[in-house]
Design an enzyme around this catalytic site. Structure first.
Site, PDB file in Angstrom:
ATOM      1  N   ASP A  96      52.636  48.601  46.403  1.00  0.00           N
ATOM      2  CA  ASP A  96      52.284  48.568  47.282  1.00  0.00           C
ATOM      3  C   ASP A  96      51.487  48.504  48.959  1.00  0.00           C
ATOM      4  O   ASP A  96      49.962  49.453  49.420  1.00  0.00           O
ATOM      5  CB  ASP A  96      51.659  50.140  46.968  1.00  0.00           C
ATOM      6  CG  ASP A  96      50.199  49.543  46.512  1.00  0.00           C
ATOM      7  OD1 ASP A  96      49.782  49.055  46.676  1.00  0.00           O
ATOM      8  OD2 ASP A  96      49.837  51.164  45.615  1.00  0.00           O
ATOM      9  N   GLU A 130      58.235  48.006  40.596  1.00  0.00           N
ATOM     10  CA  GLU A 130      56.918  48.513  40.316  1.00  0.00           C
ATOM     11  C   GLU A 130      57.355  50.121  41.632  1.00  0.00           C
ATOM     12  O   GLU A 130      56.671  50.893  42.861  1.00  0.00           O
ATOM     13  CB  GLU A 130      55.899  48.477  40.741  1.00  0.00           C
ATOM     14  CG  GLU A 130      54.565  49.034  40.231  1.00  0.00           C
ATOM     15  CD  GLU A 130      52.775  48.513  40.750  1.00  0.00           C
ATOM     16  OE1 GLU A 130      52.588  47.092  39.518  1.00  0.00           O
ATOM     17  OE2 GLU A 130      53.011  48.656  42.009  1.00  0.00           O
ATOM     18  N   GLU A 169      47.885  52.934  50.769  1.00  0.00           N
ATOM     19  CA  GLU A 169      48.963  52.309  49.534  1.00  0.00           C
ATOM     20  C   GLU A 169      49.937  53.536  49.482  1.00  0.00           C
ATOM     21  O   GLU A 169      50.905  53.037  49.612  1.00  0.00           O
ATOM     22  CB  GLU A 169      48.384  51.842  48.559  1.00  0.00           C
ATOM     23  CG  GLU A 169      47.603  50.403  48.508  1.00  0.00           C
ATOM     24  CD  GLU A 169      46.427  50.999  48.798  1.00  0.00           C
ATOM     25  OE1 GLU A 169      45.470  49.398  49.384  1.00  0.00           O
ATOM     26  OE2 GLU A 169      45.469  51.604  49.250  1.00  0.00           O
ATOM     27  N   HIS A 193      37.306  47.989  44.010  1.00  0.00           N
ATOM     28  CA  HIS A 193      37.387  47.109  45.200  1.00  0.00           C
ATOM     29  C   HIS A 193      38.097  48.203  46.234  1.00  0.00           C
ATOM     30  O   HIS A 193      38.589  48.468  47.437  1.00  0.00           O
ATOM     31  CB  HIS A 193      38.107  46.455  44.976  1.00  0.00           C
ATOM     32  CG  HIS A 193      39.803  46.838  44.736  1.00  0.00           C
ATOM     33  ND1 HIS A 193      40.545  47.295  43.240  1.00  0.00           N
ATOM     34  CD2 HIS A 193      40.703  46.708  45.636  1.00  0.00           C
ATOM     35  CE1 HIS A 193      41.311  47.839  43.286  1.00  0.00           C
ATOM     36  NE2 HIS A 193      41.637  47.332  44.719  1.00  0.00           N
ATOM     37  N   ARG A 253      39.366  51.126  48.689  1.00  0.00           N
ATOM     38  CA  ARG A 253      39.161  51.358  50.256  1.00  0.00           C
ATOM     39  C   ARG A 253      38.429  52.776  50.237  1.00  0.00           C
ATOM     40  O   ARG A 253      37.301  53.145  51.196  1.00  0.00           O
ATOM     41  CB  ARG A 253      39.963  50.969  51.311  1.00  0.00           C
ATOM     42  CG  ARG A 253      40.103  51.930  52.695  1.00  0.00           C
ATOM     43  CD  ARG A 253      41.371  51.122  53.626  1.00  0.00           C
ATOM     44  NE  ARG A 253      41.399  49.911  53.438  1.00  0.00           N
ATOM     45  CZ  ARG A 253      41.490  48.790  53.882  1.00  0.00           C
ATOM     46  NH1 ARG A 253      40.629  48.964  54.800  1.00  0.00           N
ATOM     47  NH2 ARG A 253      41.840  47.901  53.186  1.00  0.00           N
ATOM     48  N   HIS A 290      34.200  42.025  43.513  1.00  0.00           N
ATOM     49  CA  HIS A 290      34.940  42.005  44.321  1.00  0.00           C
ATOM     50  C   HIS A 290      34.210  40.875  45.691  1.00  0.00           C
ATOM     51  O   HIS A 290      33.293  41.620  46.069  1.00  0.00           O
ATOM     52  CB  HIS A 290      35.741  43.731  44.612  1.00  0.00           C
ATOM     53  CG  HIS A 290      36.977  43.142  45.434  1.00  0.00           C
ATOM     54  ND1 HIS A 290      37.296  43.142  46.986  1.00  0.00           N
ATOM     55  CD2 HIS A 290      38.261  42.930  44.879  1.00  0.00           C
ATOM     56  CE1 HIS A 290      38.802  42.606  47.291  1.00  0.00           C
ATOM     57  NE2 HIS A 290      39.603  42.754  45.883  1.00  0.00           N
TER      58      HIS A 290
END
Length: 372
Positions: free
Chosen positions: A95, A117, A131, A207, A209, A239
């Site tokens: 994604d 996936e 994503e 991590h 967003r 990260h």
């Protein structure tokens, strides 16, 4: 049959590695590997670990690059590679911006796309952002859909994807994980000293967003946990994203540093997998770890408002706890204080495969090759 595999992030590299190795052993396939460089150092470690050398290293990621800028550059550069190589089939995974650009550019070139996936959904286009939308768009652009689970297949069928184009394979991340954790490994001294103290290890990663504005509450929960439980230690590989690093610095490093919260640099995949294997519990907003940790019988608390890995929640290997401090504390206390609740999660059946995903994909590709 010429197969191009496009990837650019560490998770993509991990999940594609066993598929690449499997295809490279089959003389029916010519593989062309394209690394967009969406992650650089973190992905390079993975490629080295699996002895993978891409034919193309595009190195497109720049500091503070806007998503639209990255997407535009990906489409342009991938178009040039596709024009040169003219593959029969392009593989993308998951994604990411690389996934979207790889599928979209291949579509423009009228090249068939295989999506590994496939079919994961939160049904909320803002979570995870961006994503979830990337996944939906890639579904529309793809010809073959390698879905990890039956639930993923149901999602694709509901969106009008023909059943004969969907193949349930499990997730290749389990193939990679079993490969790595079955290898002998010696921890760096600073980690071995933590394990030698014999406390329960909580492995933490952040991590996402959409979580950037919520990190303070998450980190306050971690501080409260080590104050409340004397028998735990937290290992927190931070990260490289500057937003995450600033919040970590402001919360953990600007105040009195706890001797039981270990703020460390990102771990390479091999080390991370072995740390995860030795952990008591994982607290994360990652996607892939939601599949990996249960394969090692490690419960996972997901610090997100939604997850596309709903099978794990249903199976009991994951618990979606959100990002509020009190909710994180309550869920973690339950697993630390209640052995039966812990065992129920640890021993739940992992729905994400048995480590044979790459073999299943290669076998299906044999059938596709006969039609080309």
């Amino acid at each position: 049959m010429k197969v191009m595999i496009i990837f650019g992030t560490r998770p993509e590299g991990i999940k594609f590695a066993p598929i690449i190795k499997e295809l490279q052993t089959n003389k029916k396939f010519e593989t062309v590997l394209v690394n967009t460089g969406q992650h650089i150092e973190m992905l390079d470690q993975v490629l080295s670990l699996f002895s993978i050398k891409p034919e193309y290293e595009l190195k497109l990621m720049k500091t503070n690059q806007k998503l639209e800028e990255l997407s535009a550059e990906l489409i342009q550069k991938l178009g040039e590679v596709l024009d040169k190589e003219k593959p029969d089939l392009v593989f993308v995974l998951g994604d990411t911006a690389t996934t979207f650009a790889g599928a979209y550019t291949s579509f423009l070139k009228r090249i068939s796309v295989a999506h590994v996936e496939a079919g994961l959904r939160t049904h909320n286009i803002s979570s995870p952002f961006p994503e979830e939308m990337y996944r939906r768009i890639v579904t529309k652009l793809s010809d073959y859909h390698f879905a990890p689970t039956e639930k993923n297949k149901e999602n694709l069928l509901a969106e009008g994807i023909p059943q004969e184009r969907i193949i349930i394979t499990g997730n290749s991340v389990i193939d990679a994980l079993y490969d790595i954790t079955n290898r002998p490994y010696v921890f760096p001294d600073h980690l071995q000293k933590i394990f030698d103290r014999g406390k329960r290890i909580l492995l933490v990663t952040t991590h996402r967003r959409e979580n950037f504005i919520k990190l303070k509450g998450i980190y306050e929960a971690l501080t409260s946990l080590v104050e409340e439980f004397e028998d735990i230690e937290i290992i927190f590989p931070v990260h490289p994203n500057p937003n995450v690093r600033k919040e970590v610095k402001d919360h953990f490093l600007a105040s009195t540093k706890s001797s039981t919260i270990h703020i460390i640099e990102p771990l390479d995949y091999e080390c991370f997998a072995h740390v995860m294997k030795k952990s008591y519990l994982v607290i994360t907003d990652s996607g892939g770890i939601q599949e990996e940790a249960p394969a090692l019988d490690i419960p996972v608390l997901v610090i997100r408002e939604s997850t596309e890995r709903t099978e794990g929640v249903k199976a009991g290997t994951l618990k979606l706890v959100g990002t509020e401090k009190d909710d994180i504390l309550q869920a973690t206390r339950m697993l630390l204080n209640n052995p039966q609740a812990y065992e129920n999660m640890a021993q739940a059946n992992n729905p994400y495969g048995d480590g044979t995903t790459s073999e299943q994909i290669s076998s299906y590709l044999d059938k596709i090759a006969k039609k080309i």
